[in-house]
Design a protein around this motif. Sequence first.
Motif, PDB file in Angstrom:
ATOM      1  N   ASP A   8       0.745  -1.187   0.042  1.00 33.21           N
ATOM      2  CA  ASP A   8      -0.138   0.053   0.062  1.00 33.21           C
ATOM      3  C   ASP A   8       0.761   1.304   0.139  1.00 33.21           C
ATOM      4  OD1 ASP A   8      -1.927  -1.904  -0.010  1.00 33.21           O
ATOM      5  OD2 ASP A   8      -3.069  -1.145   2.142  1.00 33.21           O
ATOM      6  N   PHE A  13      -2.100   7.204   1.940  1.00 30.37           N
ATOM      7  CA  PHE A  13      -1.502   6.990   3.074  1.00 30.37           C
ATOM      8  C   PHE A  13      -0.042   7.663   3.359  1.00 30.37           C
ATOM      9  CE2 PHE A  13      -3.427   2.823   2.156  1.00 30.37           C
ATOM     10  CZ  PHE A  13      -4.333   2.853   2.897  1.00 30.37           C
ATOM     11  N   LEU A  19      -5.746   9.522   4.591  1.00 26.49           N
ATOM     12  CA  LEU A  19      -5.516   8.659   5.652  1.00 26.49           C
ATOM     13  C   LEU A  19      -4.364   8.782   6.213  1.00 26.49           C
ATOM     14  CD1 LEU A  19      -6.955   5.354   6.104  1.00 26.49           C
ATOM     15  CD2 LEU A  19      -5.349   6.126   7.492  1.00 26.49           C
ATOM     16  N   ASP A  46      -4.775  -0.754  -1.887  1.00 22.88           N
ATOM     17  CA  ASP A  46      -5.928  -0.587  -1.204  1.00 22.88           C
ATOM     18  C   ASP A  46      -6.769  -0.103  -2.218  1.00 22.88           C
ATOM     19  OD1 ASP A  46      -6.937  -1.406   1.287  1.00 22.88           O
ATOM     20  OD2 ASP A  46      -7.260   0.504   1.908  1.00 22.88           O
ATOM     21  N   HIS A  48     -10.806   0.577  -2.954  1.00 16.99           N
ATOM     22  CA  HIS A  48     -12.096   0.481  -2.569  1.00 16.99           C
ATOM     23  C   HIS A  48     -12.983   1.159  -3.489  1.00 16.99           C
ATOM     24  CE1 HIS A  48     -10.453  -0.674   1.231  1.00 16.99           C
ATOM     25  NE2 HIS A  48     -10.047   0.489   1.645  1.00 16.99           N
ATOM     26  N   TRP A  78     -12.816   4.554   8.723  1.00 17.32           N
ATOM     27  CA  TRP A  78     -11.713   5.365   8.132  1.00 17.32           C
ATOM     28  C   TRP A  78     -12.223   6.462   7.306  1.00 17.32           C
ATOM     29  CZ3 TRP A  78      -7.455   4.011  10.395  1.00 17.32           C
ATOM     30  CH2 TRP A  78      -7.045   2.859  10.948  1.00 17.32           C
ATOM     31  N   HIS A  81     -10.700   6.730   1.557  1.00 13.30           N
ATOM     32  CA  HIS A  81      -9.486   6.679   1.122  1.00 13.30           C
ATOM     33  C   HIS A  81      -9.479   5.615   0.182  1.00 13.30           C
ATOM     34  CE1 HIS A  81      -9.662   3.315   3.944  1.00 13.30           C
ATOM     35  NE2 HIS A  81      -8.890   2.701   3.306  1.00 13.30           N
ATOM     36  N   TYR A 115      -7.478  -5.927   4.805  1.00 10.08           N
ATOM     37  CA  TYR A 115      -6.031  -5.390   5.205  1.00 10.08           C
ATOM     38  C   TYR A 115      -5.034  -6.276   4.674  1.00 10.08           C
ATOM     39  CZ  TYR A 115      -8.500  -2.555   8.821  1.00 10.08           C
ATOM     40  OH  TYR A 115      -9.300  -1.651   9.633  1.00 10.08           O
ATOM     41  N   LEU A 146       2.941   0.243   4.201  1.00 11.48           N
ATOM     42  CA  LEU A 146       2.043   0.975   5.218  1.00 11.48           C
ATOM     43  C   LEU A 146       0.769   0.274   5.039  1.00 11.48           C
ATOM     44  CD1 LEU A 146       2.537   4.383   3.475  1.00 11.48           C
ATOM     45  CD2 LEU A 146       3.742   3.439   5.375  1.00 11.48           C
ATOM     46  N   ALA A 147       0.073   0.285   6.436  1.00 11.27           N
ATOM     47  CA  ALA A 147       0.657   0.773   7.439  1.00 11.27           C
ATOM     48  C   ALA A 147       1.067  -0.532   8.550  1.00 11.27           C
ATOM     49  CB  ALA A 147      -0.381   1.858   8.204  1.00 11.27           C
ATOM     50  N   TYR A 150      -1.786  -1.873  10.480  1.00  9.84           N
ATOM     51  CA  TYR A 150      -3.097  -2.537   9.703  1.00  9.84           C
ATOM     52  C   TYR A 150      -2.620  -3.566   8.705  1.00  9.84           C
ATOM     53  CZ  TYR A 150      -5.745   0.344  12.871  1.00  9.84           C
ATOM     54  OH  TYR A 150      -6.352   0.716  14.119  1.00  9.84           O
ATOM     55  N   CYS A 151      -2.324  -2.974   7.659  1.00 14.33           N
ATOM     56  CA  CYS A 151      -2.113  -3.818   6.316  1.00 14.33           C
ATOM     57  C   CYS A 151      -0.823  -4.783   6.384  1.00 14.33           C
ATOM     58  CB  CYS A 151      -2.389  -2.801   5.103  1.00 14.33           C
ATOM     59  SG  CYS A 151      -4.214  -2.457   4.806  1.00 14.33           S
TER      60      CYS A 151
HETATM   61  C1  VGL Z   1      -4.947   0.678   5.447  1.00 12.17           C
HETATM   62  C2  VGL Z   1      -6.516   1.404   6.903  1.00 12.17           C
HETATM   63  C3  VGL Z   1      -7.425   1.144   6.015  1.00 12.17           C
HETATM   64  C4  VGL Z   1      -3.254   0.002   5.484  1.00 12.17           C
HETATM   65  C5  VGL Z   1      -5.983   0.530   4.679  1.00 12.17           C
HETATM   66  O1  VGL Z   1      -3.100   0.044   4.417  1.00 12.17           O
HETATM   67  O2  VGL Z   1      -2.871  -0.228   6.397  1.00 12.17           O
HETATM   68  N1  VGL Z   1      -5.201   0.931   6.776  1.00 12.17           N
HETATM   69  N2  VGL Z   1      -6.899   0.937   4.818  1.00 12.17           N
END
Ligand code: VGL
Length: 204
Positions: A8, A13, A19, A46, A48, A78, A81, A115, A146-147, A150-151
């Motif tokens: 990501d 990010f 985000l 990511d 969406h 979130w 994003h 994620y 990143l991050a 999370y991911c």
């Molecule tokens: C992520 C929050 C929402 C990430 C993706 O890439 O860590 N975090 N979507």
Amino acid sequence: MRALLLVDLQNDFMPFGALPVAEGDAVVPVANALMGRFSLVVATQDWHPVDHGSFASSHPGATAGDTVDLFGVEQVLWPDHCVQGMPGASFHSALDVGGVDHVIRKGTDPAVDSYSAFFDNDHRKDTGLAAFFEERGAEDLVVMGLATDYCVKATVLDACGLGFGVTVITDGCRAVELQEGDSERAFAQMRSAGAHTIALADLI
Ligand code: VGL
Ligand code: ZN
């Protein structure tokens, strides 16, 4: 064979994104430095739809940071994003995309977040990445991006569970840190799952 997995590295990010991850842009040069050393480089995006269930805007009355039950899975909400095709979903312009062999897009189902680069958060739908690595003979993965909390964490935990050897480049990751210490806890969880965590200078 060892493959590089970049998680990501997208505009939203970066510190200027929707985000923002503090110092998220600092990991792009790390990715560029690593790429040439791998015969297989995979990058995730990511990706969406506009009405994704992880967006606070999809839940009337909710704000980013709230947690909801999204069809049986706990979901942090979130800001909007990485909307498909929008500039925020593009890779950072300094990323050497010419060095990327394969892109995995995740989080496309509005009903469930993803994620991990391998599975949706409910662990039902597979992105095909594990099979892709197996086909290419990649048994060991070097992961960064990143991050962290999370991911990267979800991707690394799944990779360990799938039996890949996993090394995480610590200075190639940055965290959201909704709670202070989330980054360190994420690295600790990754190590508990069997991942090695090292700095770029120690890999090269
Ligand atoms: C992520 C929050 C929402 C990430 C993706 O890439 O860590 N975090 N979507
Ligand atoms: Zn997302």
